[in-house]
Design an enzyme around this catalytic site. Structure first.
Site, PDB file in Angstrom:
ATOM      1  N   ASP A  79      -5.340  79.134  82.662  1.00 11.13           N
ATOM      2  CA  ASP A  79      -5.589  79.200  81.218  1.00 11.13           C
ATOM      3  C   ASP A  79      -6.586  80.316  80.928  1.00 11.13           C
ATOM      4  O   ASP A  79      -7.413  80.664  81.778  1.00 11.13           O
ATOM      5  CB  ASP A  79      -6.043  77.860  80.648  1.00 11.13           C
ATOM      6  N   GLU A 149      -7.797  74.909  75.188  1.00  7.53           N
ATOM      7  CA  GLU A 149      -8.877  74.076  74.637  1.00  7.53           C
ATOM      8  C   GLU A 149      -8.428  73.277  73.410  1.00  7.53           C
ATOM      9  O   GLU A 149      -8.916  72.180  73.181  1.00  7.53           O
ATOM     10  CB  GLU A 149     -10.097  74.946  74.291  1.00  7.53           C
TER      11      GLU A 149
HETATM   12 ZN   LIG Z   1     -12.452  73.080  78.421  1.00  6.47          ZN
HETATM   13 ZN   LIG Z   2     -10.905  74.135  80.963  1.00  4.86          ZN
END
Ligand SMILES: [Zn+2]
Ligand SMILES: [Zn+2]
Length: 418
Positions: A79, A149
């Site tokens: 990510d 997130e």
């Molecule tokens: Zn996070």
């Molecule tokens: Zn994370």
């Protein structure tokens, strides 16, 4: 074939590039859905290494595919997004970046969740695998996901046609840096991260002058009763053997001391590992809130809005066994079993969307000396900064090397098939 030593033999050659890359990413964090520069950097590097590259998948997502002869396909995901946190680490490569968030507010930005570690390690592993093609056979897919997130990026990539655009992986893998000693890796079969649901509850009362409560239905008192009663869903209705966590993270009502307001709003986070426990908690939540509204003689029933459902991350036992065995062989005593984490993630959305069994492991990132002293003093929770803290500062060595090795070791083991 599947020669770990040959692939990792070049790790020393890329070490200074890797560490510069990390410091650059750390100093230039980007908010969720704004990972433009990070994505461009990743895409350029993959392309230069001979990967076929897809860009703008589900927003700023990037996928690199390296076909290297017959065999299995392994996907590894990192990510890319950072958080609206003002960095307080004092590092010389600390972020001073600000950005405009989705509401139009200017906010500080920091890689407080270590996604810069994830990007650096995956891009490094992608380089190593591309440079040692004679050491393995099959297809390697390096996937860089936006917007973890706010748990939107994985679904956005699937909705954007990811499954049709990449070879179907036999296995999907991901790692997360954690407040554990650097140099260590942590695996766990079965549930490893919880599901998460966000519920917004609107309570409607009847406003009046603060001196005339007999003419009002006070939503502040109603909300207070709801907050306390909701805690009994975990303490009295959930088995002590089951994990459940219910947090009222936001409670808002009123504007002045002498006004009984019309409305109160609650935002509630519900986390579980088991679908049945989740169902009971969400049903119980509606039941308690509705009953408290009746108890207060509220003029209107409560309103419930559900958002940001994140499924539990449940590691495939077979894939986890393959990876754990490979980690044991490579890292020895530095490979251990991870405790279940109460946080949540959307990596499983990618794996499930591609029909691939998966495992998600932890990577230590804390200076082992600091961790050891805090552990002996029983001060881990106060002295070791956790994820999302403005003080979270993984050490570069050996975290980046260990995270890169972990990806290479797990990938080769899964390409080999155990
Ligand atoms: Zn996070
Ligand atoms: Zn994370």
């Amino acid at each position: 074939m599947y020669d770990v030593a040959e692939v990792l033999g070049r790790l020393d050659d890329i070490r200074s590039w890797q560490e510069d890359l990390y410091r650059h990413l750390h100093a230039h964090p980007e908010l969720s859905r704004q990972e433009h520069a990070t994505a461009a950097l990743v895409a350029r590097d993959l392309r230069e290494r001979g990967y076929e590259v897809l860009e703008h998948v589900g927003g700023t997502g990037v996928v690199g595919v390296l076909e290297n002869g017959p065999g299995r396909t392994v996907l590894v995901r990192a990510d890319m997004d950072a958080l609206p946190v003002r960095e307080a680490t004092g590092l010389d490569y600390a972020s001073t970046v600000t950005a405009v968030d989705a509401t139009g507010a200017t906010v500080p930005v920091m890689h407080a969740c270590g996604h810069d570690v994830h990007v650096s390690c995956l891009l490094s592993a992608a380089r190593l695998l591309a440079a040692a093609r004679s050491a393995w056979s099959g297809t390697f897919v390096a996937l860089f996901q936006p917007d973890e997130e706010l748990v939107g990026g994985a679904q956005a990539m699937i909705d954007d046609g990811l499954a049709a655009a990449v070879p179907r992986p036999d296995v999907a893998l991901a790692q997360h840096v954690l407040p554990l000693p650097a140099g260590t890796v942590w695996t766990r079969p079965g549930p490893v991260l919880s599901s998460a649901d966000t519920v917004r509850v609107t309570l409607t009362g009847r406003g009046a002058h603060g001196s005339m409560p007999q003419d009002a239905v006070d939503p502040v008192v109603l909300a207070a009763a709801v907050v306390l009663r909701l805690q009994t869903l975990v303490s009295r209705e959930t088995s002590p053997h089951d994990f459940a966590c219910l947090t009222v993270g936001r409670l808002a009502a009123g504007s002045a001391a002498n006004i009984i307001p019309e409305l109160a709003e609650l935002e509630i986070s519900v986390r579980t590992y088991e679908a049945e426990v989740r169902r009971r908690l969400l049903d119980g939540l509606e039941r308690v809130v509705t009953a408290e509204c009746r108890a207060s003689d509220a003029p209107t029933p409560p309103r419930f809005e559900y958002s940001a459902h994140c499924r539990a991350t449940v590691n495939d036992p077979r894939v986890t066994a393959i990876v754990a065995e490979a980690f044991g062989a490579h890292f020895g005593a530095a490979a251990s079993e991870l405790e279940r984490q109460t946080a949540s993630e959307d990596f499983a959305v990618i794996a499930d969307g591609l029909g691939a069994p998966y495992t998600y492991w932890g990577l230590g990132g804390i200076d082992p000396g600091l961790y050891g002293r805090a552990s002996v003093a029983r001060r881990l929770t106060t002295d070791v900064p956790v994820l999302h803290s403005p003080h979270f500062a993984p050490v570069i060595r050996p975290t980046l090397a260990t995270g890169t090795e972990a990806i290479v070791v797990a990938t080769l083991a899964c390409l080999r098939g155990g």
